[in-house]
Design an enzyme around this catalytic site. Sequence first.
Site: not given
Ligand SMILES: [Mg+2]
Length: 286
Positions: A10, A12, A215
């Site tokens: 991922d 961001d 996240d």
């Molecule tokens: Mg993310």
Amino acid sequence: MDFPLLIFTDLDGTLLDHHSYSYNGAAKALQRLRQHSIPIILASSKTKAELQRLQTKLGLNEPFIAENGGAVFIPADYSMLATHTLEKLGDYYLRQFGRPYRYIREIFETLRAKYNIKGFGDMTVEEIMAVTGLASEEALLAGQRDFTEPFLFLSEPLLQGLKEDAADKGLKITRGGRFYHLMAARQDKGLAVKETLQLFQAGSPDKIVTVGLGDAENDFLMLKTVDIPVLIPKPDGSYENLELRGLRRPPYPGSKGWGAAIMAILDDFQQAVTQNIKCNDHAAKD
Ligand SMILES: [Mg+2]
């Protein structure tokens, strides 16, 4: 690939820091992956246009997964994969899982009549800049959607109803670090990761070990799909609620956590390879 490893990540809040979008904390780990020719597959809610730009910035020319598993794009000049079963679109081979943005927007507009939601398609570039913190050129690329609609939703207690209404249209809603996303029910990062791995595995004599880093909730299916899942903490140090066997939780958020996790995995691999060589030496002598 020196080691049969494949990294799915991922962006961001994971490879990129949540607020500054910096990847400084991961620079050494990125360099080490490059030295070993280990592919880094970006798997993000970002658009094709944003990911192309990021690949250039990171010095990558790899397949990437855009818009939460909406499609995997493989550069036409990418030699590591057999692409003959895939559709060709411009400079890329493509496997699509999402539905066209036109359809997603059509449904979004009917939902908007009932819920307090605001999508990227309702925002000017300036508004996208304000809600994402992106510079104008990047915000423009973020607005070039193919498969999904990111949106703000201020009435969270009504989320269940919104999800059910979306499901009636064959769509679903997931949550990323900043936005909710409306997309085809059948698409997700996990499925796109599986398909991408199959393409790599078909051309590799060794079993490929997969690493996934994320996240947020929209990364869970990707993390469940890989051999070595890594959950990066949020900027306040807390982790999303996820239990998985072998889940690694580096202590730092964003790129620093990413770098620490990758360095540890590469150390483990290098040690395993060294031990293997020693064992083989012994076997040869015996
Ligand atoms: Mg993310």
